[in-house]
Enzyme design. Structure first.
Site, PDB file in Angstrom:
ATOM      1  N   THR A  14       0.848  -1.186   0.000  1.00  0.00           N
ATOM      2  CA  THR A  14       0.000   0.000   0.000  1.00  0.00           C
ATOM      3  C   THR A  14       0.890   1.245   0.000  1.00  0.00           C
ATOM      4  O   THR A  14       1.999   1.225   0.525  1.00  0.00           O
ATOM      5  CB  THR A  14      -0.942   0.035   1.218  1.00  0.00           C
ATOM      6  OG1 THR A  14      -0.162   0.095   2.429  1.00  0.00           O
ATOM      7  CG2 THR A  14      -1.837  -1.198   1.250  1.00  0.00           C
ATOM      8  N   GLY A  19       8.446   6.807  -2.920  1.00  0.00           N
ATOM      9  CA  GLY A  19       9.216   6.649  -1.691  1.00  0.00           C
ATOM     10  C   GLY A  19       9.478   5.220  -1.268  1.00  0.00           C
ATOM     11  O   GLY A  19       9.842   4.354  -2.072  1.00  0.00           O
ATOM     12  N   GLY A  21       7.439   2.903  -0.329  1.00  0.00           N
ATOM     13  CA  GLY A  21       6.558   1.928  -0.957  1.00  0.00           C
ATOM     14  C   GLY A  21       7.040   1.525  -2.332  1.00  0.00           C
ATOM     15  O   GLY A  21       7.085   0.337  -2.678  1.00  0.00           O
ATOM     16  N   TYR A 152       1.832  11.489  15.233  1.00  0.00           N
ATOM     17  CA  TYR A 152       2.452  10.553  14.297  1.00  0.00           C
ATOM     18  C   TYR A 152       3.180   9.444  15.051  1.00  0.00           C
ATOM     19  O   TYR A 152       3.003   8.243  14.755  1.00  0.00           O
ATOM     20  CB  TYR A 152       3.420  11.308  13.401  1.00  0.00           C
ATOM     21  CG  TYR A 152       4.162  10.441  12.406  1.00  0.00           C
ATOM     22  CD1 TYR A 152       3.552  10.045  11.220  1.00  0.00           C
ATOM     23  CD2 TYR A 152       5.471  10.040  12.647  1.00  0.00           C
ATOM     24  CE1 TYR A 152       4.225   9.253  10.301  1.00  0.00           C
ATOM     25  CE2 TYR A 152       6.156   9.248  11.730  1.00  0.00           C
ATOM     26  CZ  TYR A 152       5.528   8.857  10.563  1.00  0.00           C
ATOM     27  OH  TYR A 152       6.202   8.068   9.665  1.00  0.00           O
TER      28      TYR A 152
END
Length: 257
Positions: A14, A19, A21, A152
């Site tokens: 996903t 980047g 992924g 985060y």
């Protein structure tokens, strides 16, 4: 004769357009896997799949949507009938002073980084094979107490906890669940999520390199290498761990302070 660690396996990444992924999807393909990648932006997603080659399949989807993730599972089932490797990588976050946090930002980071991971893994349960590898993307920020990264970091700490719980939940199926915590890896997200210019990204990377025992910042390939290891036969006995890939940044004393 060249051998590939993941020959014949089917993977899903996903947030695979850019980047970490994208770099991870590239490494999985290099090791013989067919890789489905998802993302919200159709044009960017299709461009990524084209660059990855014939072994990549693009499926436009939002990880925070249960309906979308179930559709992704149906697509994988129709195309290949199984899923051997799942990398729940999609994430979002930007540094914001605590007093300036908005409800919108809080909701978004909780949705993408936590709800999205839950819905992604839950949505793939019907297509994941027994003995599959599930890897969740966490972060070194969960350990560091960095200013401006509270929400985060909290979501990434929660992701680590989920990996341990799901290791127990999925034990009867032999599905192994682990997390990877990347260190400093400048990607497109520094611009899109954090609003940094290219000059600011380069300056940050130079500063960060001085804090890293390896002497340089990381690349998406470094995360892809770890993902390949955890998802290959070499990682079959590994469950519930957090693999920190940060060049020693959070673990090695640098003589400061």
């Amino acid at each position: 004769m060249e051998t590939h660690l993941l020959e014949g396996r089917v993977a899903l990444v996903t947030g695979g357009s850019t980047g970490i992924g994208f770099g991870s999807a590239k490494r999985l393909i290099e090791e013989g896997a067919v890789v489905y990648i998802t993302g919200r932006r159709k044009e960017q997603l299709e461009d990524a799949a084209a660059r990855l080659g014939r072994a990549a399949v693009a499926v436009q989807a939002d990880a925070t949507s249960k309906a979308d993730m179930l559709r992704v599972a149906d697509t994988i089932m129709a195309g290949h009938g199984q899923l051997d490797i799942l990398f729940a990588n999609a994430g979002s976050g930007r540094p914001t002073p605590f007093e300036e946090l908005t409800e919108e930002q809080i909701d978004r980071e909780l949705a993408v980084n936590l709800k999205g991971v839950i819905l992604t893994v839950q949505g793939m349960l019907s297509v994941l094979v027994d003995g599959a590898s599930v890897v969740l993307n966490a972060s070194i920020t969960a350990d560091m107490g960095l200013p401006g990264f509270g929400v985060y970091a909290a979501t990434k700490a929660a992701v680590r906890s989920l990996a341990r719980s799901w290791t127990s939940d999925l034990r009867s199926r032999g599905i192994r669940v682990n997390t990877i915590s990347p260190g400093t890896i400048p990607t497109e997200a520094y611009a899109t999520e954090q609003g940094m210019s290219q000059e600011e990204v380069e300056a940050y990377a130079r500063r960060a390199a001085k804090e890293i025992p390896a002497g340089h910042f990381g690349t998406p390939d470094a995360i892809g290498n770890a993902l390949v290891f955890l998802s290959s036969d070499a990682g079959k006995w590994i469950r519930g761990i957090d693999l920190v890939i940060d060049g020693g940044m959070t673990r090695i004393y640098q003589g400061r302070g």
